[in-house]
Design a protein around this motif. Structure first.
Motif, PDB file in Angstrom:
ATOM      1  N   VAL A   1       0.767  -1.109  -0.026  1.00  0.00           N
ATOM      2  CA  VAL A   1      -0.053   0.142   0.124  1.00  0.00           C
ATOM      3  C   VAL A   1       0.839   1.374  -0.097  1.00  0.00           C
ATOM      4  CG1 VAL A   1      -1.907   1.289   1.250  1.00  0.00           C
ATOM      5  CG2 VAL A   1      -2.015  -1.186   1.082  1.00  0.00           C
ATOM      6  N   ALA A   2       1.940   1.368   0.641  1.00  0.00           N
ATOM      7  CA  ALA A   2       2.991   2.551   0.823  1.00  0.00           C
ATOM      8  C   ALA A   2       3.497   2.855  -0.490  1.00  0.00           C
ATOM      9  CB  ALA A   2       4.111   2.227   1.833  1.00  0.00           C
ATOM     10  N   ARG A   3       3.681   1.654  -1.025  1.00  0.00           N
ATOM     11  CA  ARG A   3       4.468   1.679  -2.552  1.00  0.00           C
ATOM     12  C   ARG A   3       3.404   1.869  -3.468  1.00  0.00           C
ATOM     13  NH1 ARG A   3       8.589  -3.180  -2.479  1.00  0.00           N
ATOM     14  NH2 ARG A   3      10.310  -2.073  -0.730  1.00  0.00           N
ATOM     15  N   GLY A   4       2.319   1.365  -3.455  1.00  0.00           N
ATOM     16  CA  GLY A   4       1.381   1.266  -4.461  1.00  0.00           C
ATOM     17  C   GLY A   4       0.149   2.692  -4.450  1.00  0.00           C
ATOM     18  N   VAL A   5       0.221   3.075  -3.417  1.00  0.00           N
ATOM     19  CA  VAL A   5      -0.872   4.150  -3.151  1.00  0.00           C
ATOM     20  C   VAL A   5      -0.284   5.537  -2.512  1.00  0.00           C
ATOM     21  CG1 VAL A   5      -3.072   4.693  -1.956  1.00  0.00           C
ATOM     22  CG2 VAL A   5      -2.621   2.312  -2.767  1.00  0.00           C
ATOM     23  N   ALA A   6       0.103   5.256  -1.038  1.00  0.00           N
ATOM     24  CA  ALA A   6       0.862   6.252  -0.691  1.00  0.00           C
ATOM     25  C   ALA A   6       1.168   5.875   0.880  1.00  0.00           C
ATOM     26  CB  ALA A   6       0.094   7.528  -0.313  1.00  0.00           C
ATOM     27  N   ARG A   7       2.327   6.401   1.214  1.00  0.00           N
ATOM     28  CA  ARG A   7       2.767   6.033   2.638  1.00  0.00           C
ATOM     29  C   ARG A   7       1.903   6.023   3.682  1.00  0.00           C
ATOM     30  NH1 ARG A   7       8.985   7.527   4.067  1.00  0.00           N
ATOM     31  NH2 ARG A   7       8.345   5.895   5.531  1.00  0.00           N
TER      32      ARG A   7
ATOM     33  N   ALA B   1      -1.359   5.723   3.606  1.00  0.00           N
ATOM     34  CA  ALA B   1      -2.406   4.874   3.525  1.00  0.00           C
ATOM     35  C   ALA B   1      -2.100   3.499   4.164  1.00  0.00           C
ATOM     36  CB  ALA B   1      -2.530   4.672   1.794  1.00  0.00           C
ATOM     37  N   ALA B   2      -0.641   3.107   4.078  1.00  0.00           N
ATOM     38  CA  ALA B   2      -0.277   1.820   4.878  1.00  0.00           C
ATOM     39  C   ALA B   2      -0.903   1.622   6.088  1.00  0.00           C
ATOM     40  CB  ALA B   2       0.974   1.831   4.804  1.00  0.00           C
ATOM     41  N   PRO B   3      -0.597   2.501   7.075  1.00  0.00           N
ATOM     42  CA  PRO B   3      -1.201   2.095   8.418  1.00  0.00           C
ATOM     43  C   PRO B   3      -2.817   2.240   8.430  1.00  0.00           C
ATOM     44  CG  PRO B   3      -0.027   4.208   8.822  1.00  0.00           C
ATOM     45  CD  PRO B   3       0.160   3.637   7.192  1.00  0.00           C
ATOM     46  N   LEU B   4      -3.230   3.315   7.551  1.00  0.00           N
ATOM     47  CA  LEU B   4      -4.823   3.204   7.844  1.00  0.00           C
ATOM     48  C   LEU B   4      -5.404   2.107   6.997  1.00  0.00           C
ATOM     49  CD1 LEU B   4      -4.925   6.796   6.608  1.00  0.00           C
ATOM     50  CD2 LEU B   4      -5.148   6.099   8.918  1.00  0.00           C
ATOM     51  N   THR B   5      -4.850   1.683   6.211  1.00  0.00           N
ATOM     52  CA  THR B   5      -5.359   0.114   5.421  1.00  0.00           C
ATOM     53  C   THR B   5      -5.167  -0.929   6.265  1.00  0.00           C
ATOM     54  OG1 THR B   5      -4.563   1.186   3.322  1.00  0.00           O
ATOM     55  CG2 THR B   5      -5.122  -1.217   3.328  1.00  0.00           C
ATOM     56  N   THR B   6      -4.038  -1.160   7.062  1.00  0.00           N
ATOM     57  CA  THR B   6      -4.160  -2.171   7.946  1.00  0.00           C
ATOM     58  C   THR B   6      -4.962  -2.289   8.993  1.00  0.00           C
ATOM     59  OG1 THR B   6      -2.141  -1.285   9.027  1.00  0.00           O
ATOM     60  CG2 THR B   6      -1.574  -2.613   7.323  1.00  0.00           C
ATOM     61  N   LEU B   7      -5.350  -0.945   9.673  1.00  0.00           N
ATOM     62  CA  LEU B   7      -6.399  -0.767  10.337  1.00  0.00           C
ATOM     63  C   LEU B   7      -7.666  -1.061  10.054  1.00  0.00           C
ATOM     64  CD1 LEU B   7      -7.858   0.747  13.077  1.00  0.00           C
ATOM     65  CD2 LEU B   7      -8.174   2.570  11.540  1.00  0.00           C
ATOM     66  N   LEU B   8      -8.086  -0.972   8.948  1.00  0.00           N
ATOM     67  CA  LEU B   8      -9.115  -1.469   8.156  1.00  0.00           C
ATOM     68  C   LEU B   8      -9.016  -2.793   7.804  1.00  0.00           C
ATOM     69  CD1 LEU B   8      -9.978   1.529   5.460  1.00  0.00           C
ATOM     70  CD2 LEU B   8     -11.001   1.153   7.879  1.00  0.00           C
ATOM     71  N   LEU B   9      -8.113  -3.380   7.630  1.00  0.00           N
ATOM     72  CA  LEU B   9      -7.969  -5.003   7.346  1.00  0.00           C
ATOM     73  C   LEU B   9      -8.266  -5.561   8.691  1.00  0.00           C
ATOM     74  CD1 LEU B   9      -6.998  -7.301   5.774  1.00  0.00           C
ATOM     75  CD2 LEU B   9      -4.411  -6.710   6.297  1.00  0.00           C
ATOM     76  N   GLY B  10      -7.737  -5.107   9.527  1.00  0.00           N
ATOM     77  CA  GLY B  10      -8.049  -5.852  11.036  1.00  0.00           C
ATOM     78  C   GLY B  10      -9.316  -5.593  11.096  1.00  0.00           C
ATOM     79  N   ILE B  11     -10.124  -4.435  11.212  1.00  0.00           N
ATOM     80  CA  ILE B  11     -11.361  -4.644  11.390  1.00  0.00           C
ATOM     81  C   ILE B  11     -12.239  -5.361  10.703  1.00  0.00           C
ATOM     82  CG2 ILE B  11     -13.488  -3.043  11.258  1.00  0.00           C
ATOM     83  CD1 ILE B  11     -11.645  -0.418  11.816  1.00  0.00           C
ATOM     84  N   ALA B  12     -11.917  -5.422   9.117  1.00  0.00           N
ATOM     85  CA  ALA B  12     -12.552  -6.310   8.325  1.00  0.00           C
ATOM     86  C   ALA B  12     -12.447  -7.933   8.818  1.00  0.00           C
ATOM     87  CB  ALA B  12     -12.090  -6.143   6.851  1.00  0.00           C
ATOM     88  N   VAL B  13     -11.069  -8.274   9.103  1.00  0.00           N
ATOM     89  CA  VAL B  13     -11.023  -9.525   9.818  1.00  0.00           C
ATOM     90  C   VAL B  13     -11.740  -9.918  11.008  1.00  0.00           C
ATOM     91  CG1 VAL B  13      -9.253 -11.186  10.787  1.00  0.00           C
ATOM     92  CG2 VAL B  13      -8.401  -9.796   8.530  1.00  0.00           C
ATOM     93  N   GLY B  14     -11.835  -8.823  11.888  1.00  0.00           N
ATOM     94  CA  GLY B  14     -12.631  -9.009  13.131  1.00  0.00           C
ATOM     95  C   GLY B  14     -13.998  -9.291  12.926  1.00  0.00           C
ATOM     96  N   ARG B  15     -14.424  -8.860  11.891  1.00  0.00           N
ATOM     97  CA  ARG B  15     -15.939  -8.827  11.635  1.00  0.00           C
ATOM     98  C   ARG B  15     -16.321 -10.148  10.945  1.00  0.00           C
ATOM     99  NH1 ARG B  15     -18.140  -2.963   9.465  1.00  0.00           N
ATOM    100  NH2 ARG B  15     -18.166  -1.934  11.606  1.00  0.00           N
ATOM    101  N   ALA B  16     -15.200 -10.707  10.212  1.00  0.00           N
ATOM    102  CA  ALA B  16     -15.391 -11.879   9.323  1.00  0.00           C
ATOM    103  C   ALA B  16     -15.002 -13.194  10.171  1.00  0.00           C
ATOM    104  CB  ALA B  16     -14.357 -11.874   8.300  1.00  0.00           C
TER     105      ALA B  16
END
Length: 108
Positions: A45-51, A53-68
């Motif tokens: 994410v840091a390389r493909g989008v913006a630096r 965005a990396a921690p914010l994306t991993t936050l959302l990833l964690g929330i999504a995993v927690g819900r699933a």
């Protein structure tokens, strides 16, 4: 811990295990694999989008995993599946669509 330290993913296992215990996650998180998956997502994410965005994306990833994943179940399989989705998205983002990359307005 002072300043920025560059550690291999394995060095973060104790930290992840401690935070997992803090939140009562216990064995739901497997430090040896989940650290590497999370860091790979952040890197792509840091390389493909913006630096930023990396921690914010991993936050959302964690929330999504927690819900699933039901409480008390290991998260590894779902984490890997959702991580692959977001990595594919990040690596497919055209450079012109990345935040801060489109400077055409500045040249007008």
């Amino acid at each position: 811990m002072t300043g920025s330290q560059h550690l291999p993913p394995e060095a973060l296992n104790d930290w992840l295990a401690g935070v997992a215990d803090l939140y009562g996650l216990g064995s739901d998180v497997a430090p040896t694999t989940d650290v590497a998956v999370s860091l790979d997502v952040a890197r792509d994410v840091a390389r493909g989008v913006a630096r930023p965005a990396a921690p914010l994306t991993t936050l959302l990833l964690g929330i999504a995993v927690g819900r699933a994943v039901p409480a008390g179940q290991p998260v590894g399989e779902e984490l890997a599946r959702l991580a692959r989705q977001v990595q594919d998205l990040a690596l497919a983002t055209p450079e012109a669509e990345r935040p801060g990359e489109n400077t055409s307005e500045d040249t007008a």
